[in-house]
Design a protein around this motif. Structure first.
Motif, PDB file in Angstrom:
ATOM      1  N   LYS A  68       0.828  -1.207   0.000  1.00 29.33           N
ATOM      2  CA  LYS A  68       0.000   0.000   0.000  1.00 29.33           C
ATOM      3  C   LYS A  68       0.861   1.255   0.000  1.00 29.33           C
ATOM      4  CE  LYS A  68      -4.278  -1.490   2.287  1.00 29.33           C
ATOM      5  NZ  LYS A  68      -5.126  -1.286   3.495  1.00 29.33           N
ATOM      6  N   LYS A  69       1.887   1.238   0.839  1.00 29.90           N
ATOM      7  CA  LYS A  69       2.755   2.406   0.952  1.00 29.90           C
ATOM      8  C   LYS A  69       3.379   2.768  -0.390  1.00 29.90           C
ATOM      9  CE  LYS A  69       6.978   2.086   2.616  1.00 29.90           C
ATOM     10  NZ  LYS A  69       8.148   1.969   3.532  1.00 29.90           N
ATOM     11  N   TYR A  70       3.906   1.771  -1.075  1.00 36.16           N
ATOM     12  CA  TYR A  70       4.589   2.055  -2.333  1.00 36.16           C
ATOM     13  C   TYR A  70       3.630   2.342  -3.482  1.00 36.16           C
ATOM     14  CZ  TYR A  70       9.019   0.954  -0.133  1.00 36.16           C
ATOM     15  OH  TYR A  70      10.116   0.977   0.686  1.00 36.16           O
ATOM     16  N   PHE A  71       2.484   1.687  -3.493  1.00 34.45           N
ATOM     17  CA  PHE A  71       1.499   1.993  -4.528  1.00 34.45           C
ATOM     18  C   PHE A  71       0.943   3.412  -4.341  1.00 34.45           C
ATOM     19  CE2 PHE A  71       0.857  -2.705  -5.310  1.00 34.45           C
ATOM     20  CZ  PHE A  71       1.284  -2.659  -6.632  1.00 34.45           C
ATOM     21  N   THR A  72       0.788   3.828  -3.097  1.00 34.57           N
ATOM     22  CA  THR A  72       0.328   5.191  -2.833  1.00 34.57           C
ATOM     23  C   THR A  72       1.329   6.205  -3.374  1.00 34.57           C
ATOM     24  OG1 THR A  72      -0.863   4.527  -0.831  1.00 34.57           O
ATOM     25  CG2 THR A  72      -0.270   6.855  -1.024  1.00 34.57           C
ATOM     26  N   LYS A  73       2.602   5.928  -3.144  1.00 32.53           N
ATOM     27  CA  LYS A  73       3.652   6.836  -3.621  1.00 32.53           C
ATOM     28  C   LYS A  73       3.744   6.834  -5.146  1.00 32.53           C
ATOM     29  CE  LYS A  73       6.644   6.826   0.453  1.00 32.53           C
ATOM     30  NZ  LYS A  73       8.030   6.628   0.951  1.00 32.53           N
ATOM     31  N   SER A  74       3.632   5.658  -5.733  1.00 33.09           N
ATOM     32  CA  SER A  74       3.735   5.590  -7.197  1.00 33.09           C
ATOM     33  C   SER A  74       2.545   6.267  -7.858  1.00 33.09           C
ATOM     34  CB  SER A  74       3.847   4.135  -7.668  1.00 33.09           C
ATOM     35  OG  SER A  74       2.667   3.413  -7.417  1.00 33.09           O
ATOM     36  N   TYR A  75       1.362   6.051  -7.300  1.00 29.03           N
ATOM     37  CA  TYR A  75       0.159   6.658  -7.884  1.00 29.03           C
ATOM     38  C   TYR A  75       0.218   8.178  -7.800  1.00 29.03           C
ATOM     39  CZ  TYR A  75      -4.680   7.698  -8.995  1.00 29.03           C
ATOM     40  OH  TYR A  75      -5.811   8.203  -9.593  1.00 29.03           O
ATOM     41  N   ALA A  76       0.722   8.708  -6.715  1.00 29.44           N
ATOM     42  CA  ALA A  76       0.811  10.165  -6.537  1.00 29.44           C
ATOM     43  C   ALA A  76       1.645  10.806  -7.645  1.00 29.44           C
ATOM     44  CB  ALA A  76       1.409  10.488  -5.175  1.00 29.44           C
ATOM     45  N   ILE A  77       2.618  10.076  -8.131  1.00 33.16           N
ATOM     46  CA  ILE A  77       3.491  10.603  -9.191  1.00 33.16           C
ATOM     47  C   ILE A  77       2.961  10.249 -10.578  1.00 33.16           C
ATOM     48  CG2 ILE A  77       5.811  10.496 -10.204  1.00 33.16           C
ATOM     49  CD1 ILE A  77       6.837   9.853  -7.338  1.00 33.16           C
ATOM     50  N   LEU A  78       2.685   8.983 -10.801  1.00 30.29           N
ATOM     51  CA  LEU A  78       2.353   8.511 -12.142  1.00 30.29           C
ATOM     52  C   LEU A  78       0.940   8.885 -12.585  1.00 30.29           C
ATOM     53  CD1 LEU A  78       4.094   5.027 -11.980  1.00 30.29           C
ATOM     54  CD2 LEU A  78       4.903   7.089 -13.123  1.00 30.29           C
ATOM     55  N   SER A  79       0.049   9.156 -11.643  1.00 28.76           N
ATOM     56  CA  SER A  79      -1.307   9.554 -12.021  1.00 28.76           C
ATOM     57  C   SER A  79      -1.332  10.910 -12.725  1.00 28.76           C
ATOM     58  CB  SER A  79      -2.219   9.600 -10.789  1.00 28.76           C
ATOM     59  OG  SER A  79      -1.758  10.572  -9.858  1.00 28.76           O
ATOM     60  N   LYS A  80      -0.241  11.663 -12.616  1.00 26.86           N
ATOM     61  CA  LYS A  80      -0.154  12.973 -13.261  1.00 26.86           C
ATOM     62  C   LYS A  80       0.395  12.876 -14.687  1.00 26.86           C
ATOM     63  CE  LYS A  80       0.757  15.110  -8.766  1.00 26.86           C
ATOM     64  NZ  LYS A  80       1.753  15.819  -7.924  1.00 26.86           N
ATOM     65  N   ASP A  81       0.803  11.680 -15.058  1.00 29.21           N
ATOM     66  CA  ASP A  81       1.403  11.464 -16.369  1.00 29.21           C
ATOM     67  C   ASP A  81       0.299  11.355 -17.428  1.00 29.21           C
ATOM     68  OD1 ASP A  81       2.482  10.031 -18.710  1.00 29.21           O
ATOM     69  OD2 ASP A  81       4.290   9.828 -17.487  1.00 29.21           O
ATOM     70  N   LYS A  82       0.257  12.302 -18.356  1.00 32.53           N
ATOM     71  CA  LYS A  82      -0.804  12.334 -19.363  1.00 32.53           C
ATOM     72  C   LYS A  82      -0.749  11.137 -20.300  1.00 32.53           C
ATOM     73  CE  LYS A  82      -1.390  17.348 -19.273  1.00 32.53           C
ATOM     74  NZ  LYS A  82      -1.338  18.621 -20.040  1.00 32.53           N
ATOM     75  N   TRP A  83       0.456  10.659 -20.575  1.00 33.38           N
ATOM     76  CA  TRP A  83       0.579   9.497 -21.465  1.00 33.38           C
ATOM     77  C   TRP A  83      -0.068   8.276 -20.815  1.00 33.38           C
ATOM     78  CZ3 TRP A  83       1.951   4.578 -22.316  1.00 33.38           C
ATOM     79  CH2 TRP A  83       2.221   4.181 -23.634  1.00 33.38           C
ATOM     80  N   LEU A  84       0.233   8.071 -19.534  1.00 33.71           N
ATOM     81  CA  LEU A  84      -0.366   6.946 -18.830  1.00 33.71           C
ATOM     82  C   LEU A  84      -1.878   7.106 -18.711  1.00 33.71           C
ATOM     83  CD1 LEU A  84       2.126   6.211 -15.914  1.00 33.71           C
ATOM     84  CD2 LEU A  84       1.545   4.692 -17.795  1.00 33.71           C
ATOM     85  N   GLN A  85      -2.322   8.323 -18.491  1.00 35.91           N
ATOM     86  CA  GLN A  85      -3.756   8.585 -18.393  1.00 35.91           C
ATOM     87  C   GLN A  85      -4.475   8.150 -19.669  1.00 35.91           C
ATOM     88  OE1 GLN A  85      -4.261  12.750 -17.532  1.00 35.91           O
ATOM     89  NE2 GLN A  85      -3.094  12.650 -15.635  1.00 35.91           N
ATOM     90  N   LYS A  86      -3.827   8.413 -20.798  1.00 38.46           N
ATOM     91  CA  LYS A  86      -4.447   8.113 -22.089  1.00 38.46           C
ATOM     92  C   LYS A  86      -4.280   6.658 -22.498  1.00 38.46           C
ATOM     93  CE  LYS A  86      -4.462   9.507 -26.962  1.00 38.46           C
ATOM     94  NZ  LYS A  86      -3.890  10.449 -27.979  1.00 38.46           N
TER      95      LYS A  86
END
Length: 311
Positions: free
Chosen positions: A279-297
């Motif tokens: 949970k700790k690491y997924f929370t940290k990764s999501y906080a960063i990678l969720s802002k990535d427009k390429w991943l969003q798309k």
């Protein structure tokens, strides 16, 4: 795969460094030093300013510069603008612009490739490869070979062109051209990984790590180590993978600015049934990678997985 794209952008950035030989042959100042592949728009501003100050330069130099401005558009997926500028370059090409013509084909191909027009890109890169070799520009020839491999849709074709590029780079007496070797190992590794040929991919990533170890380029060696670790995870070698990812995080001062090491640690602890650490690491990764427009798309399901496992 997003990571594959990021590594390509990062590793292929060495192309700017690699092109010094041809620029010096023209007796011009190297403009490739202005390249920052992580900031195409900022690079374009520098190129445009330099273009205004290049009226006394020869046509070959000016057109080369314009191909690189077109590349900044391709990297931002502003494909129409890239092609419009390349159309302008194409009309101006003549017998006095041998290097610019090769670079024109490379950037036309990259524009097609960025727009997922793989067949067109493949054909243009083939032309760039042969033209570069005809004119004795081995560095651009190796660059073209690496782009043919990227545009190819058949795995065996990708591997063939990558191996061809490695062999040419290894034979070169030019240190800048030899720097492509690590790029090819990385790209082949991800091609094989995506085909789920993990054992073969691991060998390529380990070769990549060894290359950058010998070249004493830590940042690229660390990318190769990360790739080795991820491949270990897919091979079921969880402890080996965890050892590398934790070492990478420790060496970075405990902070992963990319988010990808956090994501891998989340996946590894999830496999180990350590819910709290996962949970700790997924929370940290999501906080960063969720802002990535390429991943969003392109990989919303990946982001959804991180968020789900972070709760």
């Amino acid at each position: 795969m997003k990571l594959f794209y990021i590594l390509l952008v990062f590793l292929v950035s060495c192309a700017g460094i690699m092109n010094l030989k041809e620029e010096k042959m023209n007796g011009n100042v190297d403009f490739n030093k202005f390249w920052n592949y992580g900031d195409p728009a900022g690079t374009r501003e520098k190129f445009n300013l330099h273009l205004k100050d290049s009226r006394d330069k020869d046509l070959d130099y000016i057109l080369q510069l314009k191909t690189q401005i077109a590349r900044t558009y391709s990297l931002k997926l502003e494909i129409k603008k890239a092609h419009e500028l390349l159309d302008e370059v194409e009309k101006a090409l003549d017998e006095t612009t041998p290097v610019a013509e090769v670079r024109y084909y490379l950037e036309r191909g990259r524009a097609f490739n960025s727009n997922k027009e793989k067949k067109k890109a493949y054909e243009v890169f083939i032309s760039a490869y042969h033209l570069a070799h005809e004119r004795g520009y081995e560095n651009y020839g190796v660059d073209a070979a690496h782009m043919v491999a990227i545009a190819a849709t058949d795995l065996e074709d990708k591997v063939k062109w990558s191996e061809l590029g490695i062999n040419e780079a290894k034979k070169s007496q030019d240190d800048n051209t030899r720097k492509w070797i690590g790029v090819f190992y990385n790209n082949m590794g991800w091609d094989l990984f995506e085909a789920k040929r993990y054992e073969e991919a691991l060998i390529k990533f380990q070769n990549c790590e060894k290359f950058y170890q010998e070249a004493n380029i830590k940042s690229r060696k660390d990318i190769a180590r990360w790739s080795v670790a991820k491949t270990f995870r897919f091979l079921g070698r969880i402890e080996d993978s965890l050892s590398i990812q934790e070492a990478l995080l420790k060496e970075a001062g405990g902070v992963d600015e990319s988010g990808y090491t956090y994501e891998e640690l989340g996946e590894l602890y999830h496999l180990k049934n350590d819910v709290e650490k996962a949970k700790k690491y997924f929370t940290k990764s999501y906080a960063i990678l969720s802002k990535d427009k390429w991943l969003q798309k392109h990989e919303p399901e990946r982001l959804a997985r991180m968020l789900k496992l972070a709760k």
